[in-house]
Design a protein around this motif. Structure first.
Motif, PDB file in Angstrom:
ATOM      1  N   GLY A 254       0.802  -1.219   0.000  1.00  0.00           N
ATOM      2  CA  GLY A 254       0.000   0.000   0.000  1.00  0.00           C
ATOM      3  C   GLY A 254       0.829   1.259   0.000  1.00  0.00           C
ATOM      4  O   GLY A 254       0.301   2.353  -0.237  1.00  0.00           O
ATOM      5  N   SER A 255       2.126   1.120   0.271  1.00  0.00           N
ATOM      6  CA  SER A 255       3.015   2.288   0.263  1.00  0.00           C
ATOM      7  C   SER A 255       3.762   2.340  -1.060  1.00  0.00           C
ATOM      8  O   SER A 255       4.400   1.360  -1.458  1.00  0.00           O
ATOM      9  N   GLY A 256       3.664   3.479  -1.726  1.00  0.00           N
ATOM     10  CA  GLY A 256       4.404   3.660  -2.965  1.00  0.00           C
ATOM     11  C   GLY A 256       5.775   4.228  -2.695  1.00  0.00           C
ATOM     12  O   GLY A 256       6.798   3.563  -2.838  1.00  0.00           O
ATOM     13  N   ASN A 257       5.791   5.492  -2.285  1.00  0.00           N
ATOM     14  CA  ASN A 257       7.050   6.157  -1.935  1.00  0.00           C
ATOM     15  C   ASN A 257       6.759   7.071  -0.755  1.00  0.00           C
ATOM     16  O   ASN A 257       6.739   8.286  -0.871  1.00  0.00           O
ATOM     17  N   GLN A 258       6.546   6.465   0.409  1.00  0.00           N
ATOM     18  CA  GLN A 258       6.018   7.140   1.587  1.00  0.00           C
ATOM     19  C   GLN A 258       7.141   7.484   2.563  1.00  0.00           C
ATOM     20  O   GLN A 258       7.484   6.711   3.442  1.00  0.00           O
ATOM     21  N   HIS A 259       7.691   8.658   2.372  1.00  0.00           N
ATOM     22  CA  HIS A 259       8.744   9.166   3.264  1.00  0.00           C
ATOM     23  C   HIS A 259       8.141  10.298   4.066  1.00  0.00           C
ATOM     24  O   HIS A 259       7.649  11.279   3.496  1.00  0.00           O
ATOM     25  N   GLU A 260       8.147  10.179   5.406  1.00  0.00           N
ATOM     26  CA  GLU A 260       7.460  11.173   6.205  1.00  0.00           C
ATOM     27  C   GLU A 260       8.110  11.347   7.560  1.00  0.00           C
ATOM     28  O   GLU A 260       8.854  10.479   8.033  1.00  0.00           O
ATOM     29  N   ALA A 261       7.810  12.489   8.171  1.00  0.00           N
ATOM     30  CA  ALA A 261       8.362  12.810   9.482  1.00  0.00           C
ATOM     31  C   ALA A 261       7.287  13.447  10.343  1.00  0.00           C
ATOM     32  O   ALA A 261       6.519  14.299   9.874  1.00  0.00           O
ATOM     33  N   SER A 262       7.229  13.022  11.590  1.00  0.00           N
ATOM     34  CA  SER A 262       6.397  13.659  12.605  1.00  0.00           C
ATOM     35  C   SER A 262       7.337  14.228  13.653  1.00  0.00           C
ATOM     36  O   SER A 262       8.172  13.497  14.202  1.00  0.00           O
ATOM     37  N   ILE A 263       7.195  15.526  13.927  1.00  0.00           N
ATOM     38  CA  ILE A 263       8.158  16.251  14.765  1.00  0.00           C
ATOM     39  C   ILE A 263       7.416  16.843  15.952  1.00  0.00           C
ATOM     40  O   ILE A 263       6.442  17.595  15.775  1.00  0.00           O
ATOM     41  N   TYR A 264       7.873  16.518  17.158  1.00  0.00           N
ATOM     42  CA  TYR A 264       7.152  16.883  18.370  1.00  0.00           C
ATOM     43  C   TYR A 264       7.951  17.887  19.193  1.00  0.00           C
ATOM     44  O   TYR A 264       9.081  17.608  19.616  1.00  0.00           O
TER      45      TYR A 264
ATOM     46  N   ASP B 201       7.684  21.317  22.271  1.00  0.00           N
ATOM     47  CA  ASP B 201       7.023  21.664  23.529  1.00  0.00           C
ATOM     48  C   ASP B 201       5.643  22.277  23.335  1.00  0.00           C
ATOM     49  O   ASP B 201       4.762  22.126  24.190  1.00  0.00           O
ATOM     50  N   ILE B 202       5.440  22.979  22.224  1.00  0.00           N
ATOM     51  CA  ILE B 202       4.154  23.665  22.032  1.00  0.00           C
ATOM     52  C   ILE B 202       3.463  23.299  20.729  1.00  0.00           C
ATOM     53  O   ILE B 202       2.518  23.973  20.312  1.00  0.00           O
ATOM     54  N   GLY B 203       3.909  22.244  20.065  1.00  0.00           N
ATOM     55  CA  GLY B 203       3.235  21.865  18.833  1.00  0.00           C
ATOM     56  C   GLY B 203       3.881  20.684  18.148  1.00  0.00           C
ATOM     57  O   GLY B 203       4.923  20.163  18.581  1.00  0.00           O
ATOM     58  N   THR B 204       3.239  20.267  17.062  1.00  0.00           N
ATOM     59  CA  THR B 204       3.669  19.107  16.284  1.00  0.00           C
ATOM     60  C   THR B 204       3.585  19.445  14.803  1.00  0.00           C
ATOM     61  O   THR B 204       2.688  20.184  14.374  1.00  0.00           O
ATOM     62  N   LEU B 205       4.521  18.908  14.033  1.00  0.00           N
ATOM     63  CA  LEU B 205       4.504  19.046  12.574  1.00  0.00           C
ATOM     64  C   LEU B 205       4.510  17.660  11.933  1.00  0.00           C
ATOM     65  O   LEU B 205       5.225  16.776  12.391  1.00  0.00           O
ATOM     66  N   HIS B 206       3.701  17.486  10.884  1.00  0.00           N
ATOM     67  CA  HIS B 206       3.722  16.267  10.080  1.00  0.00           C
ATOM     68  C   HIS B 206       3.998  16.666   8.633  1.00  0.00           C
ATOM     69  O   HIS B 206       3.274  17.489   8.055  1.00  0.00           O
TER      70      HIS B 206
END
Length: 361
Positions: A261-271, A273-278
């Protein structure tokens, strides 16, 4: 090309080594920048040389079967290398010896021993060099870095990175390819996909301090398409590792070619103190910013569109390097070397079943 006496050069003749699948992408980008022209190509396949030579309207004497002939050609100013891993070190060494700037494919080398030898040569004669960690140029990742620098999520504490593909899963019945051959690749998924995760963490957060790792070969044998015989796979097709980076940031990584189901799935989740980025390659022009609204404490999930000023391309960065105005965050020679050092630490950590400290390597 000598940097001291070629500072006024603005047009560069490119020699392209390796005419496989990625070559066409490089050709498109090169042809889109007026400062570059492809004047020579090289491949071990006569058919590929003939096909791409005709595509680029190059005469036969500009189509080489050995990379050393192309690298030393006086009508070639810079080298772009897009080859399997087993010749990465040889090509980089030839470029250093010929004083030719180059863009090299990743992973930097097959082994850390090869990387250490190249580092010594580079320190003796540094030339402009870039390593093709292309995901530094995915807009979502570039915007994530800018938001981190702006303090949008506060102090970064941890992150999760993964790079998943599904083409190697058991149900696909993929035959034995060069990517499964340890003599050619050095490592498997770890070097192929994991090197991108390592570079992304380095790009976003800084250098690696220590790590532990687990490598696994999920499919131990694959069929040779020419003989029909089963061939042992000696490289990993799953890798996971956890690391401590500078600033005491803790990161968890996983990569595999067996994620259906994954083609080219490169990702980052960054945590922070006051927020998160995906951020992800699957949505390259946007990222998710999660934070609490200060006055109400309400959790906000905001889709951020990447602004144009954040975007950049690999070949534009390479041109800036050649013109003597490189970006600070461009993936250069030392980035390639440090990346190979982390790959080696993963191999050692898995073999020894212990945490490896990179400053002890």
């Amino acid at each position: 090309m000598n940097q001291r006496n070629e500072t006024l050069r603005t047009h560069f003749r490119v020699g392209l080594i390796g005419l496989g699948g990625m070559a066409q992408s490089h050709i498109r980008h090169i042809q889109g920048i007026e400062n570059f022209s492809i004047t020579a190509i090289c491949d071990v396949s006569e058919a590929s040389l003939a096909k791409v030579g005709a595509q680029l309207q190059l005469p036969a004497h500009r189509c080489f079967s050995h990379y050393k002939e192309l690298i030393t050609d006086p009508e070639v100013d810079v080298i772009a290398s897009v080859t399997p891993n087993d010749v990465h070190a040889e090509i980089i060494q030839a470029c250093l010896e010929a004083n030719k700037p180059f863009m090299a494919e990743k992973p930097f080398t097959r082994t850390f021993e090869e990387a250490e030898h190249l580092l010594q040569l580079y320190q003796e004669n540094p030339v402009p060099a870039m390593v093709s960690f292309v995901y530094r140029y995915t807009p979502a990742f570039r915007y994530a870095k800018e938001l981190i620098v702006q303090g949008k999520i506060g102090t970064v504490r941890s992150a999760s990175l993964q790079y998943l593909q599904g083409w190697g899963a058991a149900s696909k019945n993929v035959p034995y390819l060069w990517r499964f051959n340890k003599d050619i690749t050095g490592t498997g998924t770890l070097g192929d996909l994991g090197s991108h995760m390592i570079d992304m963490a380095h790009y976003l957060f800084g250098s690696f301090q220590e790590l532990s790792a687990q490598l696994q070969t999920i499919i131990p044998e694959r069929k040779d398409s020419s003989t029909g015989q089963l061939v042992k796979v000696e490289v990993d097709d799953f890798a996971s590792f956890q690391a401590r980076l500078e600033g005491d940031i803790r990161c968890v990584f996983q990569t595999t070619r067996n994620a259906i189901g994954s083609g080219n799935q490169h990702e980052a989740s960054i945590y922070g103190d006051i927020g998160t980025l995906h951020a992800s390659t699957e949505k390259p022009d946007e990222l998710l910013w999660i934070y609490e609204e200060p006055s109400t404490g309400q959790l906000i999930r905001q889709i951020m569109t990447v602004p144009e000023n954040v975007k950049a391309t690999q070949w534009d960065d390479f041109l800036n390097l050649l013109l003597g105005t490189p970006r600070d965050d461009m993936p250069g020679f030392i980035d390639g070397y440090e990346n190979q050092k982390v790959l080696e630490a993963c191999v050692r950590a898995d073999a020894l079943k212990m945490t490896v400290h990179l400053d002890h390597m």
